[in-house]
Design an enzyme around this catalytic site. Structure first.
Site, PDB file in Angstrom:
ATOM      1  NE  ARG A 166     136.633   0.857  60.621  1.00  0.00           N
ATOM      2  CZ  ARG A 166     136.476  -0.441  60.471  1.00  0.00           C
ATOM      3  NH1 ARG A 166     137.111  -1.064  59.489  1.00  0.00           N
ATOM      4  NH2 ARG A 166     135.713  -1.130  61.275  1.00  0.00           N
ATOM      5  CG  ASP A 200     132.978  -2.807  62.919  1.00  0.00           C
ATOM      6  OD1 ASP A 200     132.926  -1.773  63.612  1.00  0.00           O
ATOM      7  OD2 ASP A 200     134.002  -3.517  62.830  1.00  0.00           O
ATOM      8  CG  LEU A 239     112.013  -8.315  62.038  1.00  0.00           C
ATOM      9  CD1 LEU A 239     112.775  -9.535  61.547  1.00  0.00           C
ATOM     10  CD2 LEU A 239     112.568  -7.048  61.371  1.00  0.00           C
ATOM     11  CG  HIS A 247     128.274   5.847  66.984  1.00  0.00           C
ATOM     12  ND1 HIS A 247     128.653   4.576  66.561  1.00  0.00           N
ATOM     13  CD2 HIS A 247     129.297   6.302  67.746  1.00  0.00           C
ATOM     14  CE1 HIS A 247     129.847   4.299  67.059  1.00  0.00           C
ATOM     15  NE2 HIS A 247     130.269   5.327  67.772  1.00  0.00           N
ATOM     16  NE  ARG A 291     138.115  -7.350  65.295  1.00  0.00           N
ATOM     17  CZ  ARG A 291     138.912  -6.604  64.509  1.00  0.00           C
ATOM     18  NH1 ARG A 291     139.807  -7.182  63.724  1.00  0.00           N
ATOM     19  NH2 ARG A 291     138.810  -5.295  64.508  1.00  0.00           N
TER      20      ARG A 291
END
Ligand code: IPE
Ligand code: IPE
Ligand code: MG
Length: 247
Positions: free
Chosen positions: A25, A21, A132, A38, A199
């Site tokens: 910003r 996230d 991975l 992005h 959250r």
């Protein structure tokens, strides 16, 4: 770049989930368009995938696009989808060289067909790699994943012998888990969220029941391998009880 954070050998988290996230910003603070954020976030994602691979982490789930992210402007959504497609096309060699397997979780049917196809091809191309496993949570929502799991179960009932049909006693956690997108993948041990939000935003609701959470104030485009190591060290200091009592 050599890292100064030394990891103990054990216990390494087998499965790490990351809520990446803060792209928007980061861009806004630099007076750039959100889409630039992005683009920068994707660079960070590649760096962190390589770092996790080098650390011999087995599973890394990256929250790329949620079932709620369609609420954003068509321009932003289109840009993110385009980035994913371009990345999968252009970076397949990176995954091949590092023996990294790409997987998907989320509602593939709800993705634009060209993105769904690209994703499917990348998963198929890397299927045999034993390093991975990177699980791209794309058009993913934890609630949606449970709804789709119940749907799969209902669809399978027609072929089940009558004693296995849907009855109260037959509804078990294991059977619901078996209907999730990737039942073979172990639950996440560590879930990281960047950018100072506290959250889940619908991430791994079922699988994250006993994950250790780690929150970082740093915006995703500024995250580094060092941050990953710090998060893992924090995880290694936790005492996991799973509802039992400590040692
Ligand atoms: C995370 O960054 C990427 C996606 C949700 C696709 P954001 O775009 O949510 O960045 P902020 O939260 O607006 O800073
Ligand atoms: C969660 O971040 C989704 C991804 C990182 C892909 P959001 O930015 O969409 O979450 P909210 O809106 O802050 O809860
Ligand atoms: Mg956000």
């Amino acid at each position: 770049m050599a890292s100064s954070v030394v990891l103990a050998r054990a216990p390494l988290p087998r499965h790490i989930g990351i809520i990446m996230d803060g792209n928007g910003r980061w861009a806004q603070r630099k007076n750039l368009l959100r889409t630039q954020g992005h683009l920068e976030g994707l660079k960070t994602a590649k760096k962190i995938v390589k770092a996790a691979s080098d650390l011999h982490i087995q599973f890394l789930t990256l929250y790329v696009f949620s079932t709620e992210n369609w609420k954003r402007t068509a321009e932003e959504v289109g840009f993110i989808m385009g980035l994913v497609k371009q990345h999968l096309k252009a970076e397949l060699n990176f995954y091949r060289e590092n023996r990294i397997r790409i997987r998907h979780t989320g509602d593939r049917g709800g993705l634009p067909p060209d993105i769904a196809r690209e994703l499917e091809e990348a998963c198929e191309d890397t299927r045999s790699f034993e390093g991975l496993q990177v699980i791209l949570a794309l058009n993913y929502g934890g609630r949606d994943a449970i709804v789709r799991a119940v749907g799969r179960w209902l669809a399978s009932l027609a072929t089940e012998p009558s004693e296995k049909r849907l009855q109260h006693g037959n509804i078990t956690e294991e059977r619901i888990r078996g209907c999730l997108d990737n039942p073979d993948i172990p639950d996440p041990d560590l879930i990281i969220r960047t950018a100072g939000e506290y959250r889940t935003s619908n991430f791994l609701l079922w699988e994250g029941a006993y994950a250790e959470y780690y929150f970082s104030e740093t915006l995703w485009p500024e995250w580094t391998e060092e941050d990953l190591r710090v998060a893992i060290v924090a995880y290694q200091r936790r005492e996991r009880r799973f509802g039992g009592v400590g040692p």
